[in-house]
Scaffold this motif. Structure first.
Motif, PDB file in Angstrom:
ATOM      1  N   LEU A  78      -0.218  -2.176 -24.642  1.00 51.57           N
ATOM      2  CA  LEU A  78      -0.896  -1.790 -23.434  1.00 51.57           C
ATOM      3  C   LEU A  78      -1.700  -0.522 -23.493  1.00 51.57           C
ATOM      4  O   LEU A  78      -1.310   0.492 -24.037  1.00 51.57           O
ATOM      5  CB  LEU A  78       0.317  -1.575 -22.454  1.00 51.57           C
ATOM      6  CG  LEU A  78       0.039  -1.404 -20.903  1.00 51.57           C
ATOM      7  CD1 LEU A  78      -0.525  -2.507 -20.313  1.00 51.57           C
ATOM      8  CD2 LEU A  78       1.351  -0.677 -20.175  1.00 51.57           C
ATOM      9  N   ALA A  79      -2.969  -0.732 -23.145  1.00 54.86           N
ATOM     10  CA  ALA A  79      -3.999   0.269 -23.363  1.00 54.86           C
ATOM     11  C   ALA A  79      -4.681   0.801 -21.949  1.00 54.86           C
ATOM     12  O   ALA A  79      -4.748   0.020 -20.979  1.00 54.86           O
ATOM     13  CB  ALA A  79      -4.854  -0.200 -24.459  1.00 54.86           C
ATOM     14  N   GLY A  80      -5.392   1.875 -21.950  1.00 58.99           N
ATOM     15  CA  GLY A  80      -6.312   2.396 -21.099  1.00 58.99           C
ATOM     16  C   GLY A  80      -5.523   2.616 -19.713  1.00 58.99           C
ATOM     17  O   GLY A  80      -6.164   2.439 -18.605  1.00 58.99           O
ATOM     18  N   ILE A  81      -4.298   3.339 -19.780  1.00 57.97           N
ATOM     19  CA  ILE A  81      -3.378   3.618 -18.580  1.00 57.97           C
ATOM     20  C   ILE A  81      -3.707   5.090 -18.279  1.00 57.97           C
ATOM     21  O   ILE A  81      -3.470   5.973 -19.149  1.00 57.97           O
ATOM     22  CB  ILE A  81      -1.965   3.452 -18.797  1.00 57.97           C
ATOM     23  CG1 ILE A  81      -1.773   1.907 -19.186  1.00 57.97           C
ATOM     24  CG2 ILE A  81      -1.101   3.677 -17.760  1.00 57.97           C
ATOM     25  CD1 ILE A  81      -2.221   0.879 -18.368  1.00 57.97           C
ATOM     26  N   ASN A  82      -4.031   5.429 -17.263  1.00 59.78           N
ATOM     27  CA  ASN A  82      -4.287   6.819 -16.690  1.00 59.78           C
ATOM     28  C   ASN A  82      -3.970   6.841 -14.929  1.00 59.78           C
ATOM     29  O   ASN A  82      -4.642   5.980 -14.162  1.00 59.78           O
ATOM     30  CB  ASN A  82      -5.919   7.081 -16.745  1.00 59.78           C
ATOM     31  CG  ASN A  82      -6.491   7.302 -18.365  1.00 59.78           C
ATOM     32  OD1 ASN A  82      -6.099   8.243 -19.118  1.00 59.78           O
ATOM     33  ND2 ASN A  82      -6.684   6.248 -18.779  1.00 59.78           N
ATOM     34  N   PHE A  83      -3.140   7.521 -14.766  1.00 63.13           N
ATOM     35  CA  PHE A  83      -3.003   7.701 -13.441  1.00 63.13           C
ATOM     36  C   PHE A  83      -1.880   8.882 -13.060  1.00 63.13           C
ATOM     37  O   PHE A  83      -1.340   9.166 -14.046  1.00 63.13           O
ATOM     38  CB  PHE A  83      -2.165   6.463 -12.774  1.00 63.13           C
ATOM     39  CG  PHE A  83      -0.732   6.124 -13.099  1.00 63.13           C
ATOM     40  CD1 PHE A  83       0.366   6.481 -12.596  1.00 63.13           C
ATOM     41  CD2 PHE A  83      -0.602   5.220 -14.359  1.00 63.13           C
ATOM     42  CE1 PHE A  83       1.601   6.187 -12.729  1.00 63.13           C
ATOM     43  CE2 PHE A  83       0.655   4.999 -14.976  1.00 63.13           C
ATOM     44  CZ  PHE A  83       1.866   5.616 -13.984  1.00 63.13           C
ATOM     45  N   SER A  84      -1.825   9.319 -11.963  1.00 59.60           N
ATOM     46  CA  SER A  84      -0.666  10.434 -11.533  1.00 59.60           C
ATOM     47  C   SER A  84       0.043  10.195 -10.160  1.00 59.60           C
ATOM     48  O   SER A  84      -0.564   9.370  -9.359  1.00 59.60           O
ATOM     49  CB  SER A  84      -1.480  11.650 -11.453  1.00 59.60           C
ATOM     50  OG  SER A  84      -2.486  11.722 -10.508  1.00 59.60           O
ATOM     51  N   VAL A  85       1.311  10.764 -10.129  1.00 60.32           N
ATOM     52  CA  VAL A  85       1.909  10.560  -8.792  1.00 60.32           C
ATOM     53  C   VAL A  85       2.200  11.726  -8.234  1.00 60.32           C
ATOM     54  O   VAL A  85       2.695  12.503  -8.887  1.00 60.32           O
ATOM     55  CB  VAL A  85       3.217   9.332  -9.148  1.00 60.32           C
ATOM     56  CG1 VAL A  85       3.626   9.078  -7.691  1.00 60.32           C
ATOM     57  CG2 VAL A  85       2.760   8.443  -9.936  1.00 60.32           C
ATOM     58  N   GLU A  86       2.014  12.108  -7.080  1.00 59.43           N
ATOM     59  CA  GLU A  86       2.114  13.318  -6.435  1.00 59.43           C
ATOM     60  C   GLU A  86       3.625  13.157  -5.707  1.00 59.43           C
ATOM     61  O   GLU A  86       4.049  11.834  -5.426  1.00 59.43           O
ATOM     62  CB  GLU A  86       1.113  13.736  -5.351  1.00 59.43           C
ATOM     63  CG  GLU A  86      -0.238  14.068  -6.012  1.00 59.43           C
ATOM     64  CD  GLU A  86      -0.238  15.323  -6.849  1.00 59.43           C
ATOM     65  OE1 GLU A  86       0.643  16.259  -6.603  1.00 59.43           O
ATOM     66  OE2 GLU A  86      -1.360  15.542  -7.370  1.00 59.43           O
ATOM     67  N   ARG A  87       4.299  14.386  -5.030  1.00 57.33           N
ATOM     68  CA  ARG A  87       5.508  14.026  -4.515  1.00 57.33           C
ATOM     69  C   ARG A  87       5.283  13.508  -2.960  1.00 57.33           C
ATOM     70  O   ARG A  87       4.203  13.683  -2.319  1.00 57.33           O
ATOM     71  CB  ARG A  87       6.153  15.473  -4.281  1.00 57.33           C
ATOM     72  CG  ARG A  87       7.441  15.391  -3.580  1.00 57.33           C
ATOM     73  CD  ARG A  87       7.908  16.826  -3.097  1.00 57.33           C
ATOM     74  NE  ARG A  87       8.017  17.517  -4.577  1.00 57.33           N
ATOM     75  CZ  ARG A  87       9.247  17.340  -5.152  1.00 57.33           C
ATOM     76  NH1 ARG A  87      10.276  16.680  -4.733  1.00 57.33           N
ATOM     77  NH2 ARG A  87       9.725  17.960  -6.254  1.00 57.33           N
ATOM     78  N   LYS A  88       6.098  12.517  -2.685  1.00 55.06           N
ATOM     79  CA  LYS A  88       5.849  11.847  -1.364  1.00 55.06           C
ATOM     80  C   LYS A  88       4.829  10.700  -1.421  1.00 55.06           C
ATOM     81  O   LYS A  88       4.261  10.156  -0.409  1.00 55.06           O
ATOM     82  CB  LYS A  88       5.717  12.680  -0.158  1.00 55.06           C
ATOM     83  CG  LYS A  88       6.789  13.656   0.103  1.00 55.06           C
ATOM     84  CD  LYS A  88       6.495  14.576   1.196  1.00 55.06           C
ATOM     85  CE  LYS A  88       7.557  15.474   1.604  1.00 55.06           C
ATOM     86  NZ  LYS A  88       7.333  16.415   2.799  1.00 55.06           N
ATOM     87  N   GLU A  89       4.433  10.275  -2.709  1.00 59.88           N
ATOM     88  CA  GLU A  89       3.282   9.345  -2.767  1.00 59.88           C
ATOM     89  C   GLU A  89       4.112   8.404  -3.531  1.00 59.88           C
ATOM     90  O   GLU A  89       4.889   8.162  -4.478  1.00 59.88           O
ATOM     91  CB  GLU A  89       2.251   9.811  -3.748  1.00 59.88           C
ATOM     92  CG  GLU A  89       1.119   9.230  -3.997  1.00 59.88           C
ATOM     93  CD  GLU A  89       0.097  10.030  -4.635  1.00 59.88           C
ATOM     94  OE1 GLU A  89      -1.215   9.756  -4.436  1.00 59.88           O
ATOM     95  OE2 GLU A  89       0.326  10.294  -5.760  1.00 59.88           O
ATOM     96  N   ILE A  90       3.424   7.095  -3.287  1.00 64.07           N
ATOM     97  CA  ILE A  90       3.860   5.508  -3.869  1.00 64.07           C
ATOM     98  C   ILE A  90       2.701   4.807  -4.559  1.00 64.07           C
ATOM     99  O   ILE A  90       1.665   4.893  -3.818  1.00 64.07           O
ATOM    100  CB  ILE A  90       4.542   4.574  -2.756  1.00 64.07           C
ATOM    101  CG1 ILE A  90       5.537   5.327  -1.862  1.00 64.07           C
ATOM    102  CG2 ILE A  90       5.076   3.480  -3.232  1.00 64.07           C
ATOM    103  CD1 ILE A  90       6.112   4.438  -0.809  1.00 64.07           C
ATOM    104  N   VAL A  91       3.036   4.778  -5.683  1.00 65.66           N
ATOM    105  CA  VAL A  91       2.090   3.919  -6.605  1.00 65.66           C
ATOM    106  C   VAL A  91       2.827   2.649  -7.042  1.00 65.66           C
ATOM    107  O   VAL A  91       4.004   2.516  -7.578  1.00 65.66           O
ATOM    108  CB  VAL A  91       2.005   4.848  -7.845  1.00 65.66           C
ATOM    109  CG1 VAL A  91       0.791   4.110  -8.917  1.00 65.66           C
ATOM    110  CG2 VAL A  91       1.169   6.172  -7.591  1.00 65.66           C
ATOM    111  N   ALA A  92       1.842   1.642  -6.747  1.00 64.89           N
ATOM    112  CA  ALA A  92       2.258   0.281  -6.908  1.00 64.89           C
ATOM    113  C   ALA A  92       1.795  -0.198  -8.032  1.00 64.89           C
ATOM    114  O   ALA A  92       0.479  -0.232  -8.324  1.00 64.89           O
ATOM    115  CB  ALA A  92       2.049  -0.460  -5.797  1.00 64.89           C
ATOM    116  N   ILE A  93       2.380  -0.827  -9.051  1.00 57.72           N
ATOM    117  CA  ILE A  93       1.896  -1.404  -9.997  1.00 57.72           C
ATOM    118  C   ILE A  93       2.046  -3.199  -9.975  1.00 57.72           C
ATOM    119  O   ILE A  93       2.983  -3.558  -9.722  1.00 57.72           O
ATOM    120  CB  ILE A  93       2.696  -1.186 -11.589  1.00 57.72           C
ATOM    121  CG1 ILE A  93       2.813   0.439 -11.624  1.00 57.72           C
ATOM    122  CG2 ILE A  93       2.047  -1.726 -12.651  1.00 57.72           C
ATOM    123  CD1 ILE A  93       1.793   1.153 -11.750  1.00 57.72           C
TER     124      ILE A  93
END
Length: 865
Positions: A504-519
């Motif tokens: 798996l390559a090219g992964i860049n993201f961040s998650v703040e408090r109270k935030e939902i990131v869906a994959i």
């Protein structure tokens, strides 16, 4: 009667009881008698309050065990009284696993990974005193023959006379030496066994700790069978070798002292017998080397067999449904036969070692007698000379016999130490780098203590994201031999499927408090690989950066369920907070399920791997565990896929989108999902396609996103199409009331693959919620039937007869040897008659000695055979 009182915190009502029930404080009373009983169970030699003095009578005689032995005797004389674990003394604080584990980790770091030096420092406080006891034993064993010689000389010089006044001193000294020998021997064994237990407990704990902290590269090539053997077999070998460890120096010391005394008593001719003792040492060494080689091969086969059995048990459902029992049985049987072949060979070699060590002292004494009487016809065997020599060589019999066992065990222990040392050198996670694993994240939840929680909360920087991934490149399987620090190899590694693995390559993201990131993404696009990378279960490139803050909780695709109650599975070791616990139950839609479990409610045991629960129920228990842990970062690997549409929608609304800080209202969430109809309600969306991040942004960005890559375009279109279909389904479901959701929950409980099992188990002790029952035990002496069964499987009547006859011949030859030596010494100056055969006096010359030697050699030959 005096009483000690202490207040206890209020006892919460169990779920299902009236919410308005009054909770009263409970006062726990502990009687002074119970306090005294607890003090009586304290280990008598425990360092601390009123320990036994070093020279205490109780310490050296172990008379404090009389209470336990008396209790054991009562179970034979009376019915209903049995010796249990509660009747035994408590484990000393310095031998508790928690203490030993901490000490092992500290010493292992100080010794820079040297396992043997680490184990020595752990065992030295008990093993060194055992050495002094062994020295006392050696001195006593050597002194006894010398005292007996002086007593026999008095009897020879004063035949048919009263020698009580002259010999009483030596009799008393012989008694004292025998007592010291007994006390020293048993004290040495006790301390040596304690040393062995310390080493075994420390090694087992360290092995488990190491296994839980291995990196993916550290687990490469490691099988479950190998780890099981390290704990069950190799740790036991280290324990066993400690029992006779002091024979390493005491046996050579005894041999040197005996050699000097023999020369002083019988002259230089005894050097021949001493030479025989030392001649067998190289032979024993060669035999031991052969045994080490055989054991290395046997252990490899043992690892293979355990791995096969573990695979069968892990996939027992597949095994039964596909009728693989016969195939597994064939594989296990073939592997076991190969293992037994090596085991027989190893035992043959070990038996040869024992035979050599048993024969050596006897042969040495025989050669000494023969040399002594044949070198000079004036050399006459007298009682004082003969039995002193016999006792001196007999003093060597016990240490040499055990030395033979020690050589075999030392060979096995050396190989075990090598295997454990290799395992301990495997790569583990570096907690200092702030990896999620350092916060005690479990395989399916977070079990973090309050002190660790405070530390995590204090270390959170509000200006930084809770989770940030930069330049993420991860690998699972594939080129396992690749050096994880080799940047060139990582740069050459492309995304997608590898030979035997995935990247798996090219992964860049961040998650703040109270935030939902869906994959999101199609099947086999790398979603679970990314989740495993976030918790440190997948190898990452040297340039990859995964930084996080706070505590981490994780729910996997396959729920991890303990064989415990529903409440224990949710708490997972955390402190019980009733209000927050009830919130979690309601949010995760578990209230109705718990009510249907029976009167015990959430205290109902749910069986191994949650056998009494459906797939949806197990997944909601897994989600509840994450929610209850109040993590700063929640990693959820597609937990909604096991739920029906209505339940999934409720869980999403009540858990993931809840503003309540007691749930996930203040947490950062990473959610893997195939439920595309939830994507418009999340903050960020990351779409993975063929091992790379094909899209990253909001829902609005996704709806207008276009790609020239066919795979990416197909994945995006599938998500959009799925959302449209789901919206239509939800419109059709909207007229339904909450009764439909209740029916869905009921179906989730009552239907599914485990329905029959659940109904069958529900009939057992519904009120208590217990599935596990006490194992039946038999107390007292083993029955004759049990012994007969053992003998039958050991080899049958033929084995028993051979064993009895062999033991009879051995004991008869042993007695006959000493009887003949006594008769031989009687013929110093006069003829003797033995069973009608007349033997000349020793003074008649060497020809007379030959007759005695012939009989003596015949008896020895029979005993050797």
């Amino acid at each position: 009667m005096n009483e000690q009182e202490e207040s206890a915190r209020p006892t919460p009502t169990s779920p299902g009881e009236d919410d308005e029930a009054v909770i009263l404080p409970v006062k726990v009373t502990v009687s002074s008698e119970e306090s005294i009983a607890n003090d009586e169970l304290r280990w008598p030699e425990e360092p601390g309050s009123a320990p036994l003095p070093i020279l205490s009578y109780r310490r050296w005689t172990f008379c404090y065990m009389g209470r336990v032995l008396k209790r054991g005797a009562q179970q034979v004389l009376t019915d209903g009284t049995h010796l249990t674990q509660q009747d035994l003394y408590r484990v000393p604080s310095t031998m508790e696993t928690s203490y030993l584990d901490t000490k092992f980790q500290t010493v292992y770091e100080e010794e820079k990974g040297n396992l043997l030096r680490t184990l020595w420092r752990l065992a030295a406080p008990t093993f060194v005193p055992a050495g002094f006891c062994q020295l006392l034993t050696v001195i006593a064993q050597i002194a006894i023959p010398l005292l007996v010689r002086e007593l026999l000389i008095i009897l020879e010089e004063n035949p048919y006379q009263n020698v009580v006044s002259q010999g009483m001193l030596y009799v008393v000294l012989i008694f004292v030496a025998s007592v010291l020998n007994a006390l020293g021997t048993h004290r040495q064994r006790h301390l040596a066994l304690k040393s062995g237990i310390i080493i075994r407990a420390a090694v087992v704990s360290a092995t488990y700790r190491r296994a839980l902290n291995l990196t993916p590269d550290g687990r490469a090539g490691l099988t479950t069978g190998e780890v099981t053997n390290l704990v069950a077999v190799d740790a036991q070998k280290l324990f066993e070798v400690m029992q006779e460890g002091h024979l390493v120096w005491s046996c050579p010391l005894s041999m040197v002292l005996v050699s000097i005394l023999l020369v002083l008593i019988m002259g230089p001719t005894t050097l021949v017998g001493v030479a025989v003792l030392f001649t067998f040492v190289p032979l024993t060494t060669k035999i031991t080397a052969k045994m080490i080689a055989v054991r290395k091969k046997r252990v490899q086969v043992s690892d293979e067999r355990i791995e096969i059995i573990n695979g069968m048990l892990q996939g027992i459902k597949v095994t039964k449904l596909n009728n693989y029992e016969s195939k597994y049985l064939q594989r296990i049987t073939e592997t076991r036969e190969r293992e037994l072949a090596y085991l027989r060979k190893e035992l043959y070699i070990w038996g040869l070692t024992l035979s050599v060590t048993v024969i050596t002292p006897v042969l040495a004494s025989a050669v000494t007698y023969a040399t002594y009487v044949l070198v000079d016809e004036n050399n006459i065997l007298t009682a004082s000379t003969t039995f002193t020599t016999l006792l001196l060589f007999s003093a060597l019999r016990f240490p040499i016999n055990y030395a033979g066992r020690l050589i075999g065990k030392a060979a096995q222990a050396y190989e075990s130490a090598r295997r454990i040392s290799q395992f301990m050198k495997r790569e583990i996670r570096d907690d200092s780098q702030g990896h999620p694993a350092s916060t005690n994240a479990s395989s399916d939840g977070n079990d973090t203590s309050s002190s660790l929680a405070k530390t995590a909360e204090q270390s959170i920087e509000r200006t930084r994201p809770i989770l940030e991934v930069r330049n993420g490149k991860f690998r699972i399987g594939g080129t396992s031999s690749m050096n994880p620090d080799n940047k060139d190899a990582w740069e050459a590694l492309g995304p997608g499927t590898l030979i035997g693995g995935f990247a798996l390559a090219g992964i860049n993201f961040s998650v703040e408090r109270k935030e939902i990131v869906a994959i999101a993404g199609p099947v086999a696009s790398g979603k679970s690989t990314l989740m495993n990378a976030l918790i440190g279960e997948v190898s990452c490139s040297p340039d990859s950066i995964i930084s996080y803050q706070g505590r981490v909780a994780y729910a996997s695709q396959i729920p991890f369920i303990l064989n415990a109650t529903v409440r224990d599975n949710i708490l997972f070791g955390s402190h019980f907070d009733e209000d927050r616990y009830n919130k979690v139950l309601d949010a995760c839609c578990l209230r109705q399920d718990i009510e249907q479990l029976g009167i015990a409610g959430d205290l109902t045991e749910i069986g191994e791997r949650g056998i009494t629960l459906s797939g949806g129920q197990k997944q909601r228990v897994s989600i509840a565990r994450v929610v209850y842990s109040k993590p700063d970062l929640a990693i959820l690997d597609d937990p909604l896929s096991a739920l029906d549409a209505g339940t999934a929608r409720k869980v999403f609304d009540q858990v993931l989108k809840s503003p309540d800080s007691d749930l996930l209202g203040s947490s950062a969430i990473v959610l893997v999902t195939h439920a595309s109809h939830f994507l418009h309600r999340v903050d960020q969306i990351v779409v993975l396609v063929d091992g790379k991040a094909a899209f990253q942004g909001s829902w609005n960005d996704l709806t207008s996103f276009e790609s020239t890559d066919p795979s990416t375009e197909s994945a995006i279109d599938a998500i959009k199409h799925s959302v449209q279909e789901k919206a239509e389904d939800e419109d059709e479901e909207n007229p339904l009331t909450n009764d439909v959701a209740a029916d869905n929950l009921k179906n989730d409980v009552e239907t599914g693959p485990n329905t029959d099992t659940s109904k069958a188990i529900a009939g057992r002790e519904v009120a208590s919620g217990k599935l596990m029952s006490m194992e039946q035990r038999e107390h007292g002496l083993s029955s004759i039937k049990t012994w007969l069964l053992w003998f039958r499987h050991a080899g049958g009547i033929g084995y028993v007869l051979i064993l009895i006859v062999s033991l009879g011949i051995d004991r008869t030859a042993y007695v006959a040897t000493e009887w003949w030596l006594a008769r031989w010494t009687q013929a110093a100056e006069e003829t003797i008659d033995v069973f009608g055969t007349e033997f000349p006096a020793q003074t008649d010359g060497i020809q007379a000695q030959y007759q005695y030697l012939k009989v003596y050699a015949t008896i020895l030959l029979v005993s050797f055979v």
